[in-house]
Write a protein that holds these residues in place. Structure first.
Motif, PDB file in Angstrom:
ATOM      1  N   PRO A 141       0.846  -1.084  -0.068  1.00 10.95           N
ATOM      2  CA  PRO A 141      -0.115  -0.075  -0.025  1.00 10.95           C
ATOM      3  C   PRO A 141       0.734   1.103   0.021  1.00 10.95           C
ATOM      4  CG  PRO A 141       0.245  -1.017   2.072  1.00 10.95           C
ATOM      5  CD  PRO A 141       0.835  -2.014   1.319  1.00 10.95           C
ATOM      6  N   GLY A 142       0.452   2.291  -0.472  1.00 15.73           N
ATOM      7  CA  GLY A 142       1.080   3.731  -0.732  1.00 15.73           C
ATOM      8  C   GLY A 142       2.623   3.219  -1.257  1.00 15.73           C
ATOM      9  N   ALA A 143       2.633   2.721  -2.271  1.00 10.03           N
ATOM     10  CA  ALA A 143       3.865   2.390  -3.016  1.00 10.03           C
ATOM     11  C   ALA A 143       4.476   3.511  -3.693  1.00 10.03           C
ATOM     12  CB  ALA A 143       3.958   0.961  -3.758  1.00 10.03           C
ATOM     13  N   PHE A 144       3.464   4.281  -4.174  1.00 13.06           N
ATOM     14  CA  PHE A 144       3.748   5.327  -5.415  1.00 13.06           C
ATOM     15  C   PHE A 144       3.625   6.732  -4.625  1.00 13.06           C
ATOM     16  CE2 PHE A 144       1.944   1.726  -7.511  1.00 13.06           C
ATOM     17  CZ  PHE A 144       3.345   1.408  -8.271  1.00 13.06           C
ATOM     18  N   ASP A 145       4.684   7.229  -3.995  1.00 13.81           N
ATOM     19  CA  ASP A 145       4.650   8.364  -3.038  1.00 13.81           C
ATOM     20  C   ASP A 145       4.826   9.367  -4.260  1.00 13.81           C
ATOM     21  OD1 ASP A 145       7.261   8.290  -3.870  1.00 13.81           O
ATOM     22  OD2 ASP A 145       8.139   8.234  -1.721  1.00 13.81           O
ATOM     23  N   ALA A 146       4.830  10.849  -3.729  1.00  9.36           N
ATOM     24  CA  ALA A 146       4.889  11.895  -4.678  1.00  9.36           C
ATOM     25  C   ALA A 146       6.118  11.664  -5.698  1.00  9.36           C
ATOM     26  CB  ALA A 146       4.955  13.130  -3.698  1.00  9.36           C
ATOM     27  N   ASN A 147       7.179  11.160  -4.936  1.00 10.09           N
ATOM     28  CA  ASN A 147       8.482  11.105  -5.815  1.00 10.09           C
ATOM     29  C   ASN A 147       8.348  10.222  -7.067  1.00 10.09           C
ATOM     30  OD1 ASN A 147      10.023  13.166  -4.647  1.00 10.09           O
ATOM     31  ND2 ASN A 147      10.878  12.071  -3.207  1.00 10.09           N
ATOM     32  N   ALA A 148       7.622   8.992  -6.516  1.00  6.85           N
ATOM     33  CA  ALA A 148       7.434   7.892  -7.572  1.00  6.85           C
ATOM     34  C   ALA A 148       6.688   8.392  -8.583  1.00  6.85           C
ATOM     35  CB  ALA A 148       6.809   6.680  -6.937  1.00  6.85           C
ATOM     36  N   VAL A 149       5.481   9.174  -8.216  1.00  6.22           N
ATOM     37  CA  VAL A 149       4.376   9.624  -9.356  1.00  6.22           C
ATOM     38  C   VAL A 149       5.255  10.535 -10.094  1.00  6.22           C
ATOM     39  CG1 VAL A 149       2.538  10.880  -9.579  1.00  6.22           C
ATOM     40  CG2 VAL A 149       2.527   9.369  -7.684  1.00  6.22           C
ATOM     41  N   GLU A 150       5.834  11.565  -9.590  1.00  2.00           N
ATOM     42  CA  GLU A 150       6.752  12.343 -10.444  1.00  2.00           C
ATOM     43  C   GLU A 150       7.700  11.734 -11.461  1.00  2.00           C
ATOM     44  OE1 GLU A 150       9.791  16.134 -10.093  1.00  2.00           O
ATOM     45  OE2 GLU A 150       8.938  15.366  -8.417  1.00  2.00           O
ATOM     46  N   HIS A 151       8.425  10.564 -10.860  1.00  2.00           N
ATOM     47  CA  HIS A 151       9.333   9.978 -11.742  1.00  2.00           C
ATOM     48  C   HIS A 151       8.679   9.072 -12.936  1.00  2.00           C
ATOM     49  CE1 HIS A 151      12.411   7.269 -13.205  1.00  2.00           C
ATOM     50  NE2 HIS A 151      12.083   6.428 -12.491  1.00  2.00           N
ATOM     51  N   ALA A 152       7.498   8.600 -12.523  1.00  2.00           N
ATOM     52  CA  ALA A 152       6.598   7.865 -13.724  1.00  2.00           C
ATOM     53  C   ALA A 152       6.043   8.814 -14.612  1.00  2.00           C
ATOM     54  CB  ALA A 152       5.440   7.139 -12.834  1.00  2.00           C
ATOM     55  N   LEU A 153       5.723  10.234 -14.560  1.00  2.00           N
ATOM     56  CA  LEU A 153       5.335  10.939 -15.436  1.00  2.00           C
ATOM     57  C   LEU A 153       6.418  11.445 -16.219  1.00  2.00           C
ATOM     58  CD1 LEU A 153       3.087  13.323 -13.229  1.00  2.00           C
ATOM     59  CD2 LEU A 153       2.432  12.045 -15.107  1.00  2.00           C
ATOM     60  N   SER A 154       7.453  11.533 -15.445  1.00  2.00           N
ATOM     61  CA  SER A 154       8.647  12.033 -16.669  1.00  2.00           C
ATOM     62  C   SER A 154       9.077  10.844 -17.490  1.00  2.00           C
ATOM     63  CB  SER A 154       9.763  12.394 -15.645  1.00  2.00           C
ATOM     64  OG  SER A 154      11.044  12.621 -16.325  1.00  2.00           O
ATOM     65  N   TYR A 155       8.935   9.591 -16.608  1.00  2.00           N
ATOM     66  CA  TYR A 155       9.335   8.444 -17.691  1.00  2.00           C
ATOM     67  C   TYR A 155       8.511   8.406 -18.656  1.00  2.00           C
ATOM     68  CZ  TYR A 155      10.336   3.708 -18.979  1.00  2.00           C
ATOM     69  OH  TYR A 155      10.245   2.589 -19.550  1.00  2.00           O
ATOM     70  N   VAL A 156       7.187   8.340 -18.540  1.00  2.00           N
ATOM     71  CA  VAL A 156       6.287   8.025 -19.605  1.00  2.00           C
ATOM     72  C   VAL A 156       6.261   9.036 -20.637  1.00  2.00           C
ATOM     73  CG1 VAL A 156       3.647   7.789 -19.976  1.00  2.00           C
ATOM     74  CG2 VAL A 156       4.773   6.692 -18.081  1.00  2.00           C
ATOM     75  N   SER A 157       6.648  10.434 -20.241  1.00  2.00           N
ATOM     76  CA  SER A 157       6.739  11.395 -21.359  1.00  2.00           C
ATOM     77  C   SER A 157       7.882  11.141 -22.144  1.00  2.00           C
ATOM     78  CB  SER A 157       7.020  12.937 -20.460  1.00  2.00           C
ATOM     79  OG  SER A 157       7.430  13.945 -21.529  1.00  2.00           O
ATOM     80  N   GLN A 158       8.895  10.467 -21.642  1.00  2.00           N
ATOM     81  CA  GLN A 158      10.149   9.921 -22.579  1.00  2.00           C
ATOM     82  C   GLN A 158       9.795   8.820 -23.251  1.00  2.00           C
ATOM     83  OE1 GLN A 158      13.314   9.592 -19.513  1.00  2.00           O
ATOM     84  NE2 GLN A 158      12.424  11.566 -18.277  1.00  2.00           N
ATOM     85  N   ALA A 159       9.095   8.032 -22.783  1.00  2.00           N
ATOM     86  CA  ALA A 159       8.735   6.831 -23.390  1.00  2.00           C
ATOM     87  C   ALA A 159       7.689   7.140 -24.521  1.00  2.00           C
ATOM     88  CB  ALA A 159       8.313   5.711 -22.424  1.00  2.00           C
ATOM     89  N   SER A 160       7.073   7.967 -24.547  1.00  2.00           N
ATOM     90  CA  SER A 160       5.853   8.189 -25.478  1.00  2.00           C
ATOM     91  C   SER A 160       6.114   8.153 -26.950  1.00  2.00           C
ATOM     92  CB  SER A 160       5.328   9.395 -25.018  1.00  2.00           C
ATOM     93  OG  SER A 160       4.405   9.375 -23.895  1.00  2.00           O
ATOM     94  N   LYS A 161       7.271   8.706 -27.221  1.00  2.00           N
ATOM     95  CA  LYS A 161       7.690   8.821 -28.423  1.00  2.00           C
ATOM     96  C   LYS A 161       7.926   7.341 -29.317  1.00  2.00           C
ATOM     97  CE  LYS A 161      10.985  11.152 -31.686  1.00  2.00           C
ATOM     98  NZ  LYS A 161      12.177  11.937 -31.915  1.00  2.00           N
ATOM     99  N   GLY A 162       8.458   6.410 -28.284  1.00  2.00           N
ATOM    100  CA  GLY A 162       8.635   5.037 -28.657  1.00  2.00           C
ATOM    101  C   GLY A 162       7.257   4.593 -28.956  1.00  2.00           C
ATOM    102  N   MET A 163       6.482   4.730 -28.112  1.00  2.00           N
ATOM    103  CA  MET A 163       4.951   4.413 -28.004  1.00  2.00           C
ATOM    104  C   MET A 163       4.470   4.604 -29.267  1.00  2.00           C
ATOM    105  SD  MET A 163       3.302   2.146 -26.549  1.00  2.00           S
ATOM    106  CE  MET A 163       1.375   1.618 -26.465  1.00  2.00           C
TER     107      MET A 163
END
Length: 243
Positions: A141-163
């Protein structure tokens, strides 16, 4: 786990695009890399990638069988965090399924599979009819804190071009397959018309009318009627050379 820089993420995704054999392989490698990249101090995460095309949702890649199962459970219920994410293009964060009230049946099911939290982030596929999201599952539970959410958003933004590229390649592949099917049908029909002209000494229009009439009377597709005519004349199965 130390988070890789933006340039390293982009370089890795470019390598995946170049090194994999087809779109399916690339997406599965992307899901595996995403799970590794987005796991952190709060434990390992599982990753699934949901794609929405032609009003149909499917898990096109996953980091493993368990992640795929968790994605597909939502399709049985008709909704869930990952479907909402892909459909509406919004981030969906469930901190603890024990307190989740929006999808109670789905929540109860994933709890039985040991999952306590999920983070679903939409890919940026602007200009495409398709929609997609990356789904991250955790046993904690609570595995995705604010830092994890921010990291995921940044990562997906970078990965979106490949997708985006993967989706377009898949669409081109579908278009080519549909065109080949259309050409194959045209070849069979034209051959059947030629056989009827030879047998009945009629015009091309009259031969085509005979095939259409048989199709309507038997409630059978035009191509199937034509294929039966070709086969009965000893022509076997026809294919169209297409590249």
């Amino acid at each position: 786990m130390e988070q890789p820089s933006t340039s390293l993420v982009i370089e890795k995704i470019q390598d995946l695009l170049l090194d994999t054999q087809d779109v399916e392989d690339f997406l599965n490698e992307l899901a595996t890399y995403s799970a590794e990249n987005l796991s952190g101090p709060r434990g390992e995460v599982l990753c699934g990638i949901t794609l929405l095309r032609h009003r149909t949702a499917a898990t096109v890649a996953s980091s493993g069988d368990r992640a795929r199962l968790l994605d597909e459970l939502q399709y049985e219920y008709g909704d869930g965090p990952c479907l909402q994410c892909a459909r509406e293009g919004v981030l969906v964060h469930i901190r603890d399924f024990r307190t989740e009230t929006l999808w109670p049946e789905y929540a109860a099911t994933v709890l039985n599979h040991g999952i306590r939290s999920v983070l679903a982030v939409p890919f940026e596929l602007s200009g495409d009819d398709a929609k997609a999201g990356i789904n991250l599952y955790s046993d904690r539970p609570g595995a995705f804190d604010a830092n994890a959410v921010e990291h995921a958003l940044s990562y997906v933004s970078q990965a979106s071009k490949g997708m985006r590229l993967a989706v377009r390649l898949a669409q081109h592949s579908d278009t080519a397959a549909n065109l080949k099917a259309a050409l194959d049908s045209r070849t069979v029909i034209d051959t059947a018309v030629g056989i009827i002209i030879g047998q009945n000494r009629c015009t091309q229009d009259e031969a085509m009318d005979l095939i259409k009439s048989a199709s309507s009377t038997r409630n059978v597709k035009l191509r199937d009627v034509a294929a039966a005519i070709v086969e009965s004349a000893g022509g076997g199965t026809l294919t169209t050379h297409f590249s």
